[in-house]
Design an enzyme around this catalytic site. Structure first.
Site, PDB file in Angstrom:
ATOM      1  N   LYS A  88       0.840  -1.200   0.000  1.00  0.00           N
ATOM      2  CA  LYS A  88       0.000   0.000   0.000  1.00  0.00           C
ATOM      3  C   LYS A  88       0.873   1.246   0.000  1.00  0.00           C
ATOM      4  CE  LYS A  88      -3.943   2.007   2.551  1.00  0.00           C
ATOM      5  NZ  LYS A  88      -4.827   1.838   3.729  1.00  0.00           N
ATOM      6  N   SER A 163      -9.855   2.233   2.964  1.00  0.00           N
ATOM      7  CA  SER A 163      -9.019   3.006   2.061  1.00  0.00           C
ATOM      8  C   SER A 163      -8.111   2.153   1.185  1.00  0.00           C
ATOM      9  CB  SER A 163      -8.146   3.962   2.872  1.00  0.00           C
ATOM     10  OG  SER A 163      -7.238   3.245   3.711  1.00  0.00           O
ATOM     11  N   SER A 187      -9.857  -0.444   6.962  1.00  0.00           N
ATOM     12  CA  SER A 187      -9.299  -0.233   5.622  1.00  0.00           C
ATOM     13  C   SER A 187      -8.629  -1.448   4.997  1.00  0.00           C
ATOM     14  CB  SER A 187      -8.305   0.930   5.647  1.00  0.00           C
ATOM     15  OG  SER A 187      -8.966   2.149   5.850  1.00  0.00           O
TER      16      SER A 187
END
Length: 522
Positions: A88, A163, A187
């Protein structure tokens, strides 16, 4: 060769590790297969913000050379050596840009690696690249990325969650067998639910946060994204462990996770249904799959009990006071002075305050600005006790609720998200509707306990993935892997294989999307 590549990308990380160890395939072949898949489909999915082909292939070649040499060089390789992974883009990496999904960090390169990245490098896992996310991890749909939304591989017109939608979509689209995410209020788990992948939020402090750009420091946690429960256990054992660079890091070894995922039974375990985390407000198809999972666990020998956590009704409100307050503090460093973009005011005096104001106005998106404003207000003189202070008291009550629940059950269970993936743009202008996507995942972050989401089947209404969430007491992550692996096995037997085998052929979907776009332009 094309058939081999298509087969390689669909293997689990554990299967790839076994094939690599037996030298049935090479790490270069595995890594190249995933890089080719990214090249084929990511133009439409937009899971990756940066692809690191050269370095990934170089690491893979090192692994192959060590295995070919044999002896101690081969014996010292980690079990996951040569298995590629995506990271990420909130987690800093030397040699690759880290943007946090924001224009304010566009083109920024970190001078150091996050602790988890150091561990991936030590294990010789090729890093394929950095994945898309809501700006600074603030969102539930990955629509708040400054670099465009990620699309759900099950339906390119739908969100992949957030997210960390980029990491979940990359794994669901077979662009990577593993990925790292961060989970502040769901997330990792919520994207896992809507993409049919496995997402884990470890116990707070079980995995170092050093090198993850902070959103809300008391809530943030790095964790694994994968296609199987065992794969997540393997990855958590790689990235976990004490880190002196993280003051909240636990000293517990957490080295029993893979063994727990291989136990193979839940006989005698008590599994608690959280009364407040299902029912009203949850999509009927989600409830149906949840109830099926309960029955399957009961049939497998688990005892199903109901527990109540009455203060969970305040969790969303408490979270949206604590989280933005910490955001307001953590994002103060992005001021255009030392790193990141710098915007000069168009006219008037060139003071540092005006440069900071111009930079933040241009560099931050609307959702980030909204949370900074909320947090600054909650922390302001005269309001601190009424808002932030009260929210922290609610947090304590929620922690006590979980303590009481775990006195009655070994593991708690709920749907991960109240609905399946919604259409892109459907909730973008309604922040409250967006925030409600995390109603079942936020409590674990407030309490610091571990949570795991695994695929629970497809909803009757739309044929989209449903997530089942498991929660365990702090430091008892192994329980999640034990129950999760058993439930996964039972469900796959019911479906006739992994849920992602039922996903639409992404190449066909991408070709269809391209054809539609081309036709519409005439």
């Amino acid at each position: 060769m094309t058939e081999l590549k298509n087969e390689l990308i669909r293997h689990s990380a554990a299967d790839l590790a076994a094939k690599l160890a037996s030298r049935e395939v090479t790490a270069v072949e595995v890594t190249q297969a995933h890089l080719d898949r990214i090249a084929d489909v990511d133009g439409q999915v937009n899971a990756f913000l940066h692809v690191n082909s050269e370095e990934a292939l170089a690491v893979a070649a090192e692994v192959d050379a060590a295995r070919a040499a044999g002896g101690s060089a081969a014996e010292e390789l980690h079990a996951l050596a040569g298995v590629p992974i995506a990271v990420k883009d909130l987690i800093v990496t030397i040699g690759q840009p880290t943007t946090a999904g924001s224009k304010i960090l566009e083109g920024w390169h970190s001078p150091y690696d996050a602790t988890v990245v150091k561990k991936l490098r030590a294990a010789k896992m090729p890093i394929l690249g950095k994945t898309n996310l809501d700006e600074f991890a603030m969102g539930s749909s990955t629509e708040h990325s400054a670099y465009g939304p990620t699309r759900n591989p099950w339906d390119l017109d739908r969100i992949p969650g957030g997210s960390g939608g980029g990491s979940a979509a990359a794994v669901a689209a077979f662009e990577a067998p593993l990925a790292l995410g961060t989970d502040t209020g769901g997330s990792i788990r919520q994207p896992g639910a809507v993409t049919g992948t496995v997402g884990v939020k470890p116990t707070y402090g079980a995995v170092s946060r050093y090198g993850a750009i902070a959103m809300a420091s008391s809530l943030d946690q790095i964790g694994p994204v994968s296609r199987t429960v065992l794969d997540s256990a393997l990855l958590q054992e790689v990235i976990g462990g004490h880190d002196p660079f993280d003051s909240t890091s636990l000293t517990d070894p957490f080295n029993d996770l893979v063994a727990a995922a291989r136990v193979g039974n839940v006989a005698g375990m008590k599994i608690g249904i959280v009364k407040e985390l299902h029912g009203e407000g949850y999509q009927a198809g989600v409830e149906n799959r949840f109830n099926e999972s309960l029955q399957l666990l009961k049939d497998a020998g688990a005892e199903i009990v109901e527990v109540s956590c009455p203060n969970l009704k305040y969790a969303l409100g408490a979270y949206y006071l604590i989280m933005p307050s910490e955001v307001s503090s953590n994002l103060a460093k992005f001021d255009g002075v030392r790193f990141g973009m710098r915007v000069l005011p168009k006219d008037g005096p060139m003071t540092i305050e005006r440069v900071m104001g111009a930079t933040r106005a241009a560099g931050f998106g609307d959702e980030v600005k909204r949370r900074i404003i909320l947090g600054t207000y909650a922390l302001s003189a005269g309001y601190y006790d009424a808002y932030y202070g009260s929210a922290q008291k609610v947090r304590t009550l929620i922690q006590r609720d979980f303590d009481a629940a775990f006195a009655k059950a070994d593991v708690l269970i709920s749907p991960t998200a109240p609905t399946t993936a919604f259409k892109l743009g459907e909730k973008l202008d309604d922040p409250l509707a967006m925030y409600l996507n995390d109603v079942a995942t936020i409590p674990a972050n407030l309490a610091g306990i571990p949570g795991l989401s695994l695929p629970g089947g497809l909803a009757d209404e739309d044929g989209l993935p449903v997530g089942i969430q498991l929660l365990a007491p702090a430091r008892q992550d192994a329980r999640l892997y034990r129950v999760g692996a058993v439930l996964e096995s039972i469900l796959e037997e019911k479906w006739g294989g992994p849920i992602l085998a039922q996903a639409p052929d992404l190449k066909t979907a991408v070709l269809g999307a391209v054809s539609t776009t081309a036709g519409g332009s005439n």
